[in-house]
Design an enzyme around this catalytic site. Structure first.
Site, PDB file in Angstrom:
ATOM      1  N   GLU A 173       0.881  -1.176   0.000  1.00 60.56           N
ATOM      2  CA  GLU A 173       0.000   0.000   0.000  1.00 60.56           C
ATOM      3  C   GLU A 173       0.908   1.211   0.000  1.00 60.56           C
ATOM      4  O   GLU A 173       1.608   1.468   0.978  1.00 60.56           O
ATOM      5  CB  GLU A 173      -0.888   0.008   1.260  1.00 60.56           C
ATOM      6  CG  GLU A 173      -1.780  -1.192   1.410  1.00 60.56           C
ATOM      7  CD  GLU A 173      -2.735  -1.395   0.258  1.00 60.56           C
ATOM      8  OE1 GLU A 173      -2.964  -0.429  -0.506  1.00 60.56           O
ATOM      9  OE2 GLU A 173      -3.229  -2.499   0.094  1.00 60.56           O
ATOM     10  N   CYS A 191      -2.873   8.519   3.647  1.00 58.22           N
ATOM     11  CA  CYS A 191      -2.612   8.004   2.312  1.00 58.22           C
ATOM     12  C   CYS A 191      -3.809   8.250   1.400  1.00 58.22           C
ATOM     13  O   CYS A 191      -3.674   8.295   0.186  1.00 58.22           O
ATOM     14  CB  CYS A 191      -2.321   6.518   2.392  1.00 58.22           C
ATOM     15  SG  CYS A 191      -3.604   5.612   3.267  1.00 58.22           S
TER      16      CYS A 191
HETATM   17  P1  NAP Z   1       8.446   5.021   4.359  1.00 56.20           P
HETATM   18  O1  NAP Z   1       9.575   5.916   4.625  1.00 56.20           O
HETATM   19  O2  NAP Z   1       8.409   4.309   3.082  1.00 56.20           O
HETATM   20  O3  NAP Z   1       8.399   4.005   5.569  1.00 56.20           O
HETATM   21  C1  NAP Z   1       7.413   3.014   5.653  1.00 56.20           C
HETATM   22  C2  NAP Z   1       7.909   1.890   6.532  1.00 56.20           C
HETATM   23  O4  NAP Z   1       8.987   1.231   5.895  1.00 56.20           O
HETATM   24  C3  NAP Z   1       8.423   2.334   7.878  1.00 56.20           C
HETATM   25  O5  NAP Z   1       8.065   1.392   8.848  1.00 56.20           O
HETATM   26  C4  NAP Z   1       9.922   2.326   7.673  1.00 56.20           C
HETATM   27  O6  NAP Z   1      10.624   2.180   8.868  1.00 56.20           O
HETATM   28  C5  NAP Z   1      10.057   1.119   6.807  1.00 56.20           C
HETATM   29  N1  NAP Z   1      11.303   1.037   6.086  1.00 56.20           N
HETATM   30  C6  NAP Z   1      11.986   2.016   5.465  1.00 56.20           C
HETATM   31  N2  NAP Z   1      13.086   1.518   4.889  1.00 56.20           N
HETATM   32  C7  NAP Z   1      13.095   0.196   5.134  1.00 56.20           C
HETATM   33  C8  NAP Z   1      13.975  -0.869   4.823  1.00 56.20           C
HETATM   34  N3  NAP Z   1      15.065  -0.676   4.103  1.00 56.20           N
HETATM   35  N4  NAP Z   1      13.670  -2.108   5.264  1.00 56.20           N
HETATM   36  C9  NAP Z   1      12.565  -2.340   5.989  1.00 56.20           C
HETATM   37  N5  NAP Z   1      11.703  -1.365   6.321  1.00 56.20           N
HETATM   38  C10 NAP Z   1      11.962  -0.112   5.897  1.00 56.20           C
HETATM   39  O7  NAP Z   1       7.063   5.784   4.484  1.00 56.20           O
HETATM   40  P2  NAP Z   1       6.579   6.777   5.645  1.00 56.20           P
HETATM   41  O8  NAP Z   1       7.320   8.061   5.442  1.00 56.20           O
HETATM   42  O9  NAP Z   1       6.629   6.129   6.973  1.00 56.20           O
HETATM   43  O10 NAP Z   1       5.055   6.935   5.300  1.00 56.20           O
HETATM   44  C11 NAP Z   1       4.574   7.918   4.451  1.00 56.20           C
HETATM   45  C12 NAP Z   1       4.240   7.340   3.111  1.00 56.20           C
HETATM   46  O11 NAP Z   1       3.395   6.206   3.272  1.00 56.20           O
HETATM   47  C13 NAP Z   1       3.470   8.296   2.245  1.00 56.20           C
HETATM   48  O12 NAP Z   1       4.019   8.273   0.959  1.00 56.20           O
HETATM   49  C14 NAP Z   1       2.048   7.739   2.232  1.00 56.20           C
HETATM   50  O13 NAP Z   1       1.312   8.017   1.077  1.00 56.20           O
HETATM   51  C15 NAP Z   1       2.259   6.281   2.411  1.00 56.20           C
HETATM   52  N6  NAP Z   1       1.129   5.652   3.074  1.00 56.20           N
HETATM   53  C16 NAP Z   1       0.352   4.787   2.354  1.00 56.20           C
HETATM   54  C17 NAP Z   1      -0.723   4.179   2.967  1.00 56.20           C
HETATM   55  C18 NAP Z   1      -1.594   3.205   2.220  1.00 56.20           C
HETATM   56  O14 NAP Z   1      -2.404   2.504   2.820  1.00 56.20           O
HETATM   57  N7  NAP Z   1      -1.492   3.105   0.931  1.00 56.20           N
HETATM   58  C19 NAP Z   1      -1.025   4.427   4.306  1.00 56.20           C
HETATM   59  C20 NAP Z   1      -0.224   5.328   4.990  1.00 56.20           C
HETATM   60  C21 NAP Z   1       0.854   5.926   4.358  1.00 56.20           C
HETATM   61  P3  NAP Z   1      11.405   3.418   9.552  1.00 56.20           P
HETATM   62  O15 NAP Z   1      10.389   4.408   9.905  1.00 56.20           O
HETATM   63  O16 NAP Z   1      12.062   2.805  10.720  1.00 56.20           O
HETATM   64  O17 NAP Z   1      12.351   3.921   8.498  1.00 56.20           O
END
Ligand code: NAP
Length: 673
Positions: free
Chosen positions: A258, A297
């Site tokens: 997602e 999101c």
């Molecule tokens: P993100 O930076 O991609 O992080 C998402 C998750 O991935 C976090 O738990 C992060 O952990 C983890 N992560 C990052 N790098 C990783 C790696 N190399 N290995 C394993 N895990 C890793 O996104 P975010 O900034 O938290 O969230 C915002 C984004 O999410 C926005 O773009 C939004 O649109 C999207 N979003 C989508 C939905 C949906 O249902 N479609 C819902 C909510 C948000 P850390 O925080 O520890 O880095």
């Protein structure tokens, strides 16, 4: 005061990570909230523990037992929700924002639990579709079934819903019978950790069924196998990195993604200023920009209106946003709190700048206004306008994950469809129109690009759940840029954690595998009437064979007079003969059902409390006056609801004197367990 360190939950023990720790700041003023890290965890060991301890324990439980466990987790969260609300403020959210995350999360557990108990059997195997005949005599048949995957579900969550984001994934996973390893986003991991602790304290989860990583996932991905699932929520960038991990590709690990999405809301061509739909549109766009400071999101990033109404939209939205009080989320008069962190806010400001460079201009809000609290991650809602959305590509591509939206004009409905689809796949789209034609044309043109679509008008707005709310009973996800994944959707979500297998065998073997009677499987004729038996005393396949009765023309005429059903096929011999179906007058289908009940019912009060319905009714062979009928009633499946009652599903066959099937259906009764 020393800043507290968050704990990981590894192999049923709480463990502090060692090595370097990250400091998590408060969104309100930047002060430290917690330290976090997962150094020193045995990630491969965690997966093995889930597979070897958690999975078997969960698979020993039935769907209903797991569903009751999920409900107990929701009750535990609700009982201690105030602890979570206190931490929620530190993420920048108001109490109203927190309600979506905390109580919305518990509500998702309740919804999944009750739906599972209604729609899934109280068994270990889930059927998919009907028995498929594969042979002339019926001794070799096929049945699709679902069984739980025997690996672990790795849940990687985004920062914006630290509680709901965990629970909406845990509910289907646990109901499926699969253990989970939860990895929350670091920025708000203190809130996830607190909610996770409440669930462990509830004491209802079997060992190994859930584990928590507060920090990096180390070498976890190296240990994944084809029985594991990664369910990811976050940015497209991280998703594509994880999806292309060599182990994920080599082992064909299921990957549910997602991602971000440039969701659109469209003002219909009929919704001129002054119509209810115009006002509803303006209200929805403003709400979606400001709830959780736009960090959803599903938030509306692109708002499209007929070119002639765009100025009016700009004015009405600008006035509404100007009334939004931004400030400390703990204050009662605050309508919008802070973003999750200063770095997140700075990222949003940078994205606003990119949109301006691409040709959009700010028409409301000042991204550089002074923060409401010193050191806090505050940002005013910012409305941009792109007058030429066809050349301003960035508005369809750049996602400022905060209180930001861009309004843009369209010329006609086809133009609006094409603009909406330029987001290359979104989680949800809303259309504000009172025109059924516009709604149909729009949905046909845009459906393939959007995971969920709301059509809002004056008749449904008051009860609408809103543009931005994913619901446990509906799928959440979207094609293309939105990740191509799908979560929730009621029991559809449970199946993401199960394997579909086509079983080919005899009806008897398939009945044994599925704990359900199958047509062609052996029946055991019983001596004691099954209505005199409690559920615990009934076995699958137990069958009552009734006496037979003859159906006379007088019965048909009596029934016709009594009910008023004088359809030609029952009353007019010539017309019935002339039909392509009947050879003469026939008994009413409802008369056959009534006589069937008269044949199989045992009348005295007892373990059968009530008839609760019929399903899959088919009339297969006409019953003519003078024919006789008898019934075979077989226990098909049993499902205990609670200590007082449960449901028995009976396979009913009504047969004529030649043993041809006149009618067949499933009878449902509410019984004493
Ligand atoms: P993100 O930076 O991609 O992080 C998402 C998750 O991935 C976090 O738990 C992060 O952990 C983890 N992560 C990052 N790098 C990783 C790696 N190399 N290995 C394993 N895990 C890793 O996104 P975010 O900034 O938290 O969230 C915002 C984004 O999410 C926005 O773009 C939004 O649109 C999207 N979003 C989508 C939905 C949906 O249902 N479609 C819902 C909510 C948000 P850390 O925080 O520890 O880095």
């Amino acid at each position: 005061m020393k800043t507290a360190q968050l704990l990981n939950y590894e192999r049923d023990r709480w463990i502090a990570g060692d090595g370097s720790l990250a400091e998590l700041p408060s969104a309100i003023d930047g002060s430290p909230v917690a330290l976090t890290g997962s150094g020193g965890l045995d990630f491969g060991g965690m997966l093995a523990h889930a597979r070897e301890v958690g999975g078997p324990a969960l698979r020993r439980m039935t769907f209903h037992e797991r569903a009751r466990m999920v409900k107990a987790l929701g009750l535990a969260i609700m009982a201690r929700k105030e602890e979570l609300y206190e931490l929620n403020y530190l993420t920048g959210c108001t109490r109203k924002d927190g309600w979506i995350d905390i109580e919305g999360g518990a509500g998702t557990l309740f919804s999944f639990s009750s739906k599972a108990r209604r729609e899934l059997p109280d068994a270990h195997v889930l059927l998919d579709g009907q028995l498929e005949g594969l042979s002339k005599q019926g001794s070799f048949v096929g049945q699709h079934i679902f069984t739980p995957l025997q690996g672990a579900a790795v849940h990687i969550n985004a920062f914006n819903f630290p509680v709901w984001g965990m629970l909406e994934k845990l509910a289907p996973t646990l109901i499926a019978g699969v253990p989970a390893i939860v990895k929350p986003a670091s920025a708000t991991a203190y809130l996830t950790e607190a909610a996770f602790k409440i669930m462990i304290d509830a004491g209802v989860l079997p060992p190994g069924s859930v584990q928590l990583i507060v920090g990096s996932v180390g070498d976890l991905f190296e240990h994944l196998t084809g029985q594991d699932v990664v369910s990811f929520t976050g940015s497209a960038h991280t998703a594509s990195k994880l999806k292309s991990h060599p182990t994920v590709m080599r082992e064909s690990v299921r990957f549910v993604a997602e991602q971000d999405s440039l969701n659109a809301s469209v003002l219909g061509p009929d919704a001129a200023p002054g119509t209810p739909e115009f006002d509803l549109f303006v209200r929805e766009v403003a709400t979606e920009m400001t709830v959780k400071a736009g960090q959803k999101c599903t938030a509306i990033r692109r708002a499209m209106a007929p070119a002639a109404y765009l100025d009016a939209v700009e004015q009405a939205l600008g006035e509404r946003l100007a009334r939004t009080k931004v400030g400390d989320p703990r204050s009662d008069d605050t309508r919008m709190g802070a973003l999750v962190s200063v770095s997140q806010r700075d990222d949003v400001i940078e994205k606003i700048r990119q949109l301006e460079v691409a040709g959009a201009r700010i028409v409301a809000g000042d991204p550089n206004a002074e923060a409401a609290v010193k050191g806090g991650a505050f940002l005013q809602p910012v409305l941009l306008r792109a007058d030429d959305p066809w050349t301003t590509d960035a508005v369809h591509d750049c996602e400022p994950f905060g209180p930001v939206s861009t309004i843009m004009p369209y010329n006609d409905l086809g133009d609006a469809v094409a603009l909406a689809n330029r987001g290359r796949g979104s989680l949800c789209l809303s259309l504000f129109t009172h025109s059924p034609d516009a709604a149909r044309d729009f949905v046909l043109g845009a459906g393939a690009y959007h995971g969920r679509m709301l059509v809002i008008d004056r008749t449904n707005a008051a009860e609408s759940t809103g543009h931005g709310s994913p619901l446990p009973v509906l799928t959440h996800g979207g094609p293309g840029r939105a990740g191509g994944g799908e979560e929730m959707g009621g029991m559809r979500g449970v199946k993401h954690y199960m394997q579909r297998t086509a079983i080919q065998s005899s009806p008897a073997i398939i009945a044994a595998i599925t704990s359900q009677y199958m047509p062609g499987a052996p029946k055991h004729e019983v001596e004691v009437h099954p209505f005199r038996r409690k559920m615990s005393e009934l076995a699958i396949g137990d069958t009552l064979k009734t006496a037979s009765r003859t159906v006379a023309i007088a019965d048909i005429e009596h029934f016709a007079e009594f009910t008023g059903d004088k359809f030609y096929a029952h009353m007019d011999e010539e017309a019935a003969k002339a039909s392509p179906i009947f050879e003469g007058r026939v008994a009413h289908g409802y008369l056959i059902l009534s006589f069937a009940a008269g044949l199989f019912v045992d009348p005295a009060p007892g373990p059968v409390y009530a008839n609760t319905g019929l399903e899959n009714l088919r009339f297969l062979t006409p019953l003519y006056p003078g024919d006789s009928m008898r019934v075979e009633l077989t226990v098909k499946s049993k499902s205990i609801r609670d200590e007082e009652k449960g449901e028995v599903r009976w396979a009913v066959y009504v047969l004529n004197q030649k043993d041809e099937v006149v009618a067949t259906y499933d009878l449902l009764t509410m019984n004493q367990p």
